[in-house]
Scaffold this motif. Structure first.
Motif, PDB file in Angstrom:
ATOM      1  N   CYS A 135       1.294  -1.148   0.194  1.00 34.70           N
ATOM      2  CA  CYS A 135       0.176  -0.254   0.080  1.00 34.70           C
ATOM      3  C   CYS A 135       0.922   1.405  -0.172  1.00 34.70           C
ATOM      4  N   ALA A 136       1.741   0.910   0.974  1.00 37.84           N
ATOM      5  CA  ALA A 136       2.481   2.042   0.445  1.00 37.84           C
ATOM      6  C   ALA A 136       3.682   2.672  -0.601  1.00 37.84           C
ATOM      7  N   ASN A 137       3.650   1.532  -1.396  1.00 40.40           N
ATOM      8  CA  ASN A 137       4.457   1.302  -2.313  1.00 40.40           C
ATOM      9  C   ASN A 137       3.649   2.405  -3.464  1.00 40.40           C
ATOM     10  N   ALA A 138       2.770   1.830  -2.875  1.00 39.32           N
ATOM     11  CA  ALA A 138       1.242   2.311  -4.334  1.00 39.32           C
ATOM     12  C   ALA A 138       0.727   3.657  -3.460  1.00 39.32           C
ATOM     13  N   MET A 139       1.123   3.984  -2.510  1.00 39.19           N
ATOM     14  CA  MET A 139       0.496   5.682  -2.477  1.00 39.19           C
ATOM     15  C   MET A 139       1.585   6.481  -3.167  1.00 39.19           C
ATOM     16  N   TYR A 140       2.532   5.929  -3.124  1.00 39.22           N
ATOM     17  CA  TYR A 140       4.605   7.171  -3.249  1.00 39.22           C
ATOM     18  C   TYR A 140       4.423   6.681  -4.765  1.00 39.22           C
ATOM     19  N   LEU A 141       4.701   5.929  -5.329  1.00 39.55           N
ATOM     20  CA  LEU A 141       4.370   5.941  -6.501  1.00 39.55           C
ATOM     21  C   LEU A 141       4.079   7.151  -7.981  1.00 39.55           C
ATOM     22  N   PRO A 142       2.964   6.734  -7.747  1.00 35.78           N
ATOM     23  CA  PRO A 142       2.947   8.775  -8.648  1.00 35.78           C
ATOM     24  C   PRO A 142       3.659  10.013  -8.085  1.00 35.78           C
ATOM     25  N   LYS A 143       4.156  10.038  -7.020  1.00 33.96           N
ATOM     26  CA  LYS A 143       5.357  11.120  -6.364  1.00 33.96           C
ATOM     27  C   LYS A 143       6.268  10.835  -6.572  1.00 33.96           C
ATOM     28  N   VAL A 144       7.098   9.689  -6.540  1.00 38.73           N
ATOM     29  CA  VAL A 144       7.525   9.330  -6.979  1.00 38.73           C
ATOM     30  C   VAL A 144       8.671   9.340  -8.600  1.00 38.73           C
ATOM     31  N   ILE A 145       7.923   9.115  -9.806  1.00 36.92           N
ATOM     32  CA  ILE A 145       7.344   8.914 -10.879  1.00 36.92           C
ATOM     33  C   ILE A 145       7.607  10.827 -11.421  1.00 36.92           C
ATOM     34  N   LYS A 146       6.805  11.315 -10.865  1.00 35.46           N
ATOM     35  CA  LYS A 146       7.102  12.889 -10.836  1.00 35.46           C
ATOM     36  C   LYS A 146       8.703  13.470 -10.404  1.00 35.46           C
ATOM     37  N   TYR A 147       8.652  12.823  -9.162  1.00 41.63           N
ATOM     38  CA  TYR A 147      10.247  13.611  -8.457  1.00 41.63           C
ATOM     39  C   TYR A 147      11.037  12.779  -9.512  1.00 41.63           C
ATOM     40  N   ASN A 148      11.536  11.919 -10.372  1.00 42.73           N
ATOM     41  CA  ASN A 148      12.099  10.979 -10.616  1.00 42.73           C
ATOM     42  C   ASN A 148      12.446  12.152 -12.145  1.00 42.73           C
ATOM     43  N   SER A 149      11.166  12.119 -13.239  1.00 43.70           N
ATOM     44  CA  SER A 149      10.956  12.134 -14.629  1.00 43.70           C
ATOM     45  C   SER A 149      12.147  13.976 -14.478  1.00 43.70           C
ATOM     46  N   LYS A 150      12.388  14.869 -13.601  1.00 50.43           N
ATOM     47  CA  LYS A 150      13.077  15.684 -13.406  1.00 50.43           C
ATOM     48  C   LYS A 150      14.429  15.405 -14.435  1.00 50.43           C
ATOM     49  N   ASP A 151      14.567  13.592 -14.654  1.00 52.30           N
ATOM     50  CA  ASP A 151      15.385  13.131 -14.968  1.00 52.30           C
ATOM     51  C   ASP A 151      15.871  13.136 -15.526  1.00 52.30           C
ATOM     52  N   GLU A 152      16.022  13.457 -17.135  1.00 53.90           N
ATOM     53  CA  GLU A 152      15.424  13.479 -18.991  1.00 53.90           C
ATOM     54  C   GLU A 152      16.027  11.763 -19.411  1.00 53.90           C
ATOM     55  N   THR A 153      16.542  10.859 -18.707  1.00 50.06           N
ATOM     56  CA  THR A 153      16.846   9.625 -19.233  1.00 50.06           C
ATOM     57  C   THR A 153      15.381   8.841 -18.344  1.00 50.06           C
ATOM     58  N   ALA A 154      15.511   9.093 -17.256  1.00 46.25           N
ATOM     59  CA  ALA A 154      14.293   9.043 -16.795  1.00 46.25           C
ATOM     60  C   ALA A 154      12.861   8.373 -17.486  1.00 46.25           C
ATOM     61  N   LYS A 155      13.312  10.392 -17.090  1.00 44.05           N
ATOM     62  CA  LYS A 155      11.540  10.930 -18.510  1.00 44.05           C
ATOM     63  C   LYS A 155      11.506  10.114 -19.179  1.00 44.05           C
ATOM     64  N   LYS A 156      12.447  10.152 -20.159  1.00 44.33           N
ATOM     65  CA  LYS A 156      11.854   9.068 -21.663  1.00 44.33           C
ATOM     66  C   LYS A 156      11.810   7.393 -21.492  1.00 44.33           C
ATOM     67  N   ARG A 157      12.154   6.969 -20.534  1.00 42.54           N
ATOM     68  CA  ARG A 157      11.716   5.406 -19.622  1.00 42.54           C
ATOM     69  C   ARG A 157      10.789   5.778 -19.177  1.00 42.54           C
ATOM     70  N   TYR A 158       9.958   6.118 -18.364  1.00 41.74           N
ATOM     71  CA  TYR A 158       8.631   6.882 -17.697  1.00 41.74           C
ATOM     72  C   TYR A 158       7.913   6.538 -19.840  1.00 41.74           C
ATOM     73  N   GLU A 159       7.719   7.455 -20.192  1.00 41.56           N
ATOM     74  CA  GLU A 159       7.389   7.561 -21.689  1.00 41.56           C
ATOM     75  C   GLU A 159       7.285   6.329 -22.138  1.00 41.56           C
ATOM     76  N   LYS A 160       7.995   5.483 -22.321  1.00 42.24           N
ATOM     77  CA  LYS A 160       8.443   4.253 -22.916  1.00 42.24           C
ATOM     78  C   LYS A 160       7.242   3.345 -22.304  1.00 42.24           C
ATOM     79  N   ILE A 161       7.139   3.555 -21.395  1.00 41.15           N
ATOM     80  CA  ILE A 161       6.374   2.616 -20.258  1.00 41.15           C
ATOM     81  C   ILE A 161       4.893   3.216 -20.694  1.00 41.15           C
TER      82      ILE A 161
END
Length: 391
Positions: free
Chosen positions: A278-304
């Motif tokens: 449940c903790a993972n589920a709650m935190y995941l959207p926030k962490v995706i947003k935080y990590n997406s400031k990294d360009e490589t991570a952003k592209k990988r989230y877009e690929k997902i």
């Protein structure tokens, strides 16, 4: 150079636990949790199959959720007395994780728990026993991973132990065991698996061997988790496979700060535990947003997002996760968790310390965007109040 490690044998499909009859050995200790495996008849089946393999069998029962250091030591003591050459762990992540740690102390009685906290510091195992894991939940994938999470309740800290030595020798992924999961557990373990796959895909240690496993797991979970939650037996079987694939990916690519935060908030508050999935589920959207400031991570989230049929954007993926959580009746933030059992003042009083511990967690090193304690504290606060991450 990198390493990719999986169990030597993985049996899967309905009725796969019958393969216990083929294990060669003299003595097996079965490590199990509460009463569900006994209640639904699986424990008797497992014991009988091991006896058919001409093994003497002993049980170590009652491993609690979020297993403690004390339980691990008791189990290791039981193993020292019985001297098994097979450790068979069955149930959710807790008994399997506990048994992995027991294994180390059985083979090396002089080892201390502190010796094992440093990632990839275990002594060489299999000097006395081999290990077989049989999961009954569809989330942790500990049956195929190099990880074990043990809680030191005196410190209020969950420690992720990591070493390829504790990857099981045999995994048995039998969907019959997962059919008995209650609905809430299906939701939490399913989102744990989703987090495993997404974090593995964006990890700094992702590679050509882990990426296909992670992507396919994400797609399967996106398509099957809600149906599994609503009682579809075929979807439940698919989720049992999907979580295992996610485990293969993250065991080798490692994880990120969603797990760092879940580990360090799980047992930190007097109001009660925050269940890991449940903790993972709650935190995941926030962490995706935080990590997406990294360009490589952003592209990988877009690929997902593109791979699972969404608009290829970070926001589309975040909204997809939020929609899944909504369908699974998972709260949006810590403040809403279990009707507000985590006290706001206690959370704020402990914020800086929990943030510091989360940054020091073993999972932080492979997160795609670096983080320091002040930023971690801000991120945790966003997870408490469901605030936007804009830093």
């Amino acid at each position: 150079m990198a390493r990719f490690t999986l169990p030597r044998d993985l049996y899967h499909g309905k009725g796969a636990i019958e393969n216990l009859k083929t294990l060669p050995g003299k003595k097996a200790i079965v490590v199990v949790g509460g009463g569900s495996m006994k209640k639904f008849g699986f424990l008797d089946k497992i014991v009988n199959y091991l006896k058919e393999a001409n093994m003497e069998v002993e049980l170590f029962e009652g491993v609690e959720p979020d297993p403690s250091v004390e339980t691990v030591m008791k189990g290791a003591e039981a193993m020292k007395k019985f001297e098994p050459d097979w450790i068979v762990a069955v149930g959710g992540g807790s008994p399997i994780d506990a048994a992995k740690a027991m294994w180390a102390f059985y083979e090396y009685p002089e080892t201390s728990f502190e010796d094992l906290i440093t990632p990839f510091s275990f002594p060489t195992l299999r000097t006395k026993a081999r290990f077989c894991a049989i999961p009954s939940t569809s989330g942790t994938a500990t049956e195929v991973t190099a990880f074990s999470v043990i809680t030191d309740y005196s410190k209020g800290i969950k420690y992720p132990l990591a070493d390829f030595n504790i990857t099981p020798d045999v995994a048995i992924v039998d969907p019959d065991l997962a059919e008995t999961m209650p609905q809430k557990l299906t939701a939490h373990t399913g989102m744990d698996a989703m987090t495993h796959a997404i974090e593995a895909y964006v990890s700094t240690l992702n590679c050509d061997y882990t990426d296909p496993l992670a992507l396919h797991a994400i797609k399967m979970i996106s398509e099957k988790l809600v149906d599994s939650y609503n009682g579809d037996v075929a979807a439940r079987a698919s989720m049992h496979n999907a979580q295992c694939l996610a485990g293969m990916a993250f065991s080798n690519a490692l994880l990120g700060i969603v797990h760092s935060m879940a580990h360090k908030t799980g047992a930190a508050y007097s109001g009660g535990h925050i269940v890991h999935g449940c903790a993972n589920a709650m935190y995941l959207p926030k962490v995706i947003k935080y990590n997406s400031k990294d360009e490589t991570a952003k592209k990988r989230y877009e690929k997902i997002a593109a791979f699972i049929g969404l608009e290829p954007s970070v926001d589309a993926l975040i909204n997809h996760i939020k929609e899944l959580n909504k369908k699974l009746n998972i709260p949006t933030c810590i403040k809403e968790y279990e009707g507000g059992i985590i006290d706001e003042k206690e959370f704020m009083d402990k914020l800086d310390k929990v943030a510091e511990l989360a940054v020091g967690d073993a999972c932080t090193g492979s997160n795609p965007r670096p983080i320091e304690p002040p930023a971690m504290a801000k991120l945790l606060k966003c997870c408490f109040y469901d605030e936007e991450v804009d830093f």
